[in-house]
Write a protein that holds these residues in place. Structure first.
Motif, PDB file in Angstrom:
ATOM      1  N   MET A   1      15.599  82.309  53.754  1.00  0.00           N
ATOM      2  CA  MET A   1      16.792  81.922  53.840  1.00  0.00           C
ATOM      3  C   MET A   1      17.014  80.440  53.610  1.00  0.00           C
ATOM      4  SD  MET A   1      19.730  83.006  56.790  1.00  0.00           S
ATOM      5  CE  MET A   1      19.641  84.747  56.475  1.00  0.00           C
ATOM      6  N   LYS A   2      18.086  79.973  52.709  1.00  0.00           N
ATOM      7  CA  LYS A   2      18.129  78.336  52.670  1.00  0.00           C
ATOM      8  C   LYS A   2      18.822  78.105  53.897  1.00  0.00           C
ATOM      9  CE  LYS A   2      19.791  75.363  48.703  1.00  0.00           C
ATOM     10  NZ  LYS A   2      20.978  74.770  49.373  1.00  0.00           N
ATOM     11  N   THR A   3      18.659  77.028  54.185  1.00  0.00           N
ATOM     12  CA  THR A   3      19.310  76.389  55.370  1.00  0.00           C
ATOM     13  C   THR A   3      20.023  74.817  54.962  1.00  0.00           C
ATOM     14  OG1 THR A   3      17.503  75.553  56.340  1.00  0.00           O
ATOM     15  CG2 THR A   3      18.008  77.562  57.308  1.00  0.00           C
ATOM     16  N   GLU A   4      20.856  74.571  55.762  1.00  0.00           N
ATOM     17  CA  GLU A   4      21.414  73.313  55.261  1.00  0.00           C
ATOM     18  C   GLU A   4      21.627  72.478  56.443  1.00  0.00           C
ATOM     19  OE1 GLU A   4      24.985  74.333  53.048  1.00  0.00           O
ATOM     20  OE2 GLU A   4      23.679  74.713  51.328  1.00  0.00           O
ATOM     21  N   PHE A   5      20.647  72.331  57.261  1.00  0.00           N
ATOM     22  CA  PHE A   5      20.819  71.362  58.508  1.00  0.00           C
ATOM     23  C   PHE A   5      20.528  69.791  57.977  1.00  0.00           C
ATOM     24  CE2 PHE A   5      19.122  75.353  60.582  1.00  0.00           C
ATOM     25  CZ  PHE A   5      20.242  75.504  61.454  1.00  0.00           C
ATOM     26  N   SER A   6      21.359  69.034  58.658  1.00  0.00           N
ATOM     27  CA  SER A   6      21.011  67.567  58.435  1.00  0.00           C
ATOM     28  C   SER A   6      19.929  67.218  58.940  1.00  0.00           C
ATOM     29  CB  SER A   6      22.402  66.694  58.792  1.00  0.00           C
ATOM     30  OG  SER A   6      22.351  66.736  60.232  1.00  0.00           O
ATOM     31  N   LEU A   7      19.369  65.823  58.664  1.00  0.00           N
ATOM     32  CA  LEU A   7      18.246  65.353  59.299  1.00  0.00           C
ATOM     33  C   LEU A   7      18.540  64.887  60.818  1.00  0.00           C
ATOM     34  CD1 LEU A   7      16.903  62.946  56.261  1.00  0.00           C
ATOM     35  CD2 LEU A   7      15.736  65.021  57.174  1.00  0.00           C
ATOM     36  N   ALA A   8      19.601  64.720  60.922  1.00  0.00           N
ATOM     37  CA  ALA A   8      20.034  64.079  62.584  1.00  0.00           C
ATOM     38  C   ALA A   8      19.921  65.615  63.248  1.00  0.00           C
ATOM     39  CB  ALA A   8      21.485  63.583  62.249  1.00  0.00           C
TER      40      ALA A   8
END
Ligand code: SF4
Ligand code: SF4
Length: 442
Positions: A1-8
């Protein structure tokens, strides 16, 4: 599953862990087939895959959980059947644990729910308070007829059960009488004959009030086979109940206190293992290492304790038990507690021990499905819990048992609420078979 968490976001170790778990999920949906709530309700959002999407959305967007999200996460039993089924090794347990903490922190429940959950988190970990509450509940039992009964669950099931329905469920679970308390923390039971081992035995919270006979059977069997048993002073609740309520500060506090007490005992007299007769507690203690992985002061000690923790059947499986006494053909339906089969992956050892010791062991159909106990679930979600209990009891009846054996007090109480067949702990039967008394059949 693709995720889109930011680096922060990924700098937070919990989010990094969630990201790893989410990425492992290929949304194949195999897990839905064995999820009790999906089987009952048929709603994708009440399946593991649906819940994974809800949790992903909540964590990625970093926004407070909605009422809808809370409803579906609350309905999850944390039975972990989905983890057994998942071909991709998705660690749903660590994901839903994190979701529950987030809900507890960011969602404001109605005051009745807050009150009930606070009461459960306060009372259940304290045996003296729990005992008092059981006595009060028994006095209140005549009121059950006046309170709303459980509702049938269906696809159309909506909302949360009301406080009165939950109180009704709580009263129904209270036993008609309570046994005398068992031995106190600090007690030591020396090995009979040559000492071959030394173990700590978790005293448990609800179990020591409802059925001290279970740990007594474990003590009898172990000491008879040369193992010294210690009930460690200052031991506390394992934290499982507060952990599953999303109250991690309390759960981690219990974990730290126990780690300190157990390792001090290990230092003093040596410990080969920390034995657990309540598999729900065992699953959490085995997870202490993960739960405290970011705690510099406790990470190593927690990992050590997790490695020492064993279900009683794991340990007893390594002992050469005294020859079984013939018992006739007693048919035992073995109920595999979710925390044992899915949480700890212990499936065969209890059944093999029972068979080797003279019992005719029968597998229960649909044994992968939860009985509905699940910690405080049968109080907080009584409608679904009752359905699951009835289904479990009907499946057990199909094997026509003389007795039902289980390795978790929660399951024992839940199943006993729906059948007149005696429900006993596996260790009680093993103690009986190897020279102990016939188990108390209540
Ligand atoms: S079985 Fe595993 S990989 Fe498939 S949807 Fe369920 S959790 Fe995801
Ligand atoms: S833990 Fe149990 S109830 Fe929750 S999603 Fe997994 S299988 Fe379903």
């Amino acid at each position: 599953m693709k995720t889109e968490f930011s680096l922060a976001q990924l700098a937070n170790p919990d989010i990094a862990e969630a990201d790893k778990i989410l990425r492992a999920c290929v949304h194949c949906g195999f897990c839905t087939a064995t999820c009790p709530t999906y089987v009952l309700l048929g709603d994708e959002l009440d399946s593991p895959r649906g819940r994974i999407y809800l949790i992903k959305e909540m964590l990625e967007k970093d926004r407070p959980p909605t009422k809808e999200v809370v409803k579906h996460i609350d309905r999850c039993l944390s039975c972990l059947a989905c983890m057994t089924t998942c071909p991709s090794g998705v660690n749903y347990m660590h994901l839903v644990d994190q979701a529950r903490v987030r809900i507890e922190r960011d969602y404001r429940r109605p005051w009745t729910e807050r009150l009930l959950r606070a009461a459960l988190a306060w009372i259940l970990p304290q045996p003296a308070l729990f005992r008092a509450s059981m006595i009060l509940a028994r006095l209140g039992r005549p009121l059950t007829g006046l309170l709303p009964a459980p509702k049938a669950t269906s696809k159309a099931a909506t909302g949360s059960p009301t406080l009165l329905r939950r109180i009704n469920a709580m009263l129904a679970l209270a036993p008609m009488s309570l046994p005398a308390p068992g031995p106190a923390g600090g007690s030591v039971f020396p090995a009979i004959g040559e000492r071959r081992g030394r173990v700590a035995l978790l005293q448990g919270c609800a179990q020591q009030v409802l059925a001290p006979r279970i740990n007594q059977a474990a003590i009898n069997l172990l000491t008879r086979h040369g193992v010294e048993v210690v009930l460690v002073r200052d031991e506390q609740c394992c934290g499982a109940l507060t952990h599953h309520l999303g109250r991690d500060d309390a759960a981690l506090g219990f974990a730290r206190a126990n780690i300190t007490a157990w390792l001090a005992e290990a230092e003093r007299g040596g410990l080969d293992a920390i034995l657990v007769t309540t598999s729900g507690c065992g699953t959490v203690i085995k997870d202490y290492g993960f739960m405290l992985r970011e705690d510099r002061d406790f990470a190593a000690a927690a990992a050590k304790v997790s490695a020492l923790a064993k279900d009683i059947t794991e340990y007893v499986g390594g002992i050469d038990l005294k020859p079984a006494q013939p018992r006739g053909d007693i048919v035992v339906a073995y109920h595999s507690a979710c925390s044992l089969q899915h949480g700890q992956k212990i499936t065969q050892a209890p059944k093999e021990l029972l068979s080797k010791n003279g019992f005719v062991v029968k597998d229960v159909p649909e044994s992968h499905l939860c009985c509905g106990s699940a910690g405080t679930y049968n109080i907080l979600q009584p409608d679904i819990a009752n359905k699951l209990r009835d289904r479990k009891v009907a499946n057990i009846a199909m094997v026509k048992p003389d007795m039902i054996a289980a390795g978790n007090i929660g399951c024992m109480v839940q199943i006993a609420g729906g059948t007149s067949v005696p429900v006993v702990h596996t260790i009680e039967l093993l103690d009986w078979a190897t020279g102990g008394p016939r188990p108390g059949l209540n």
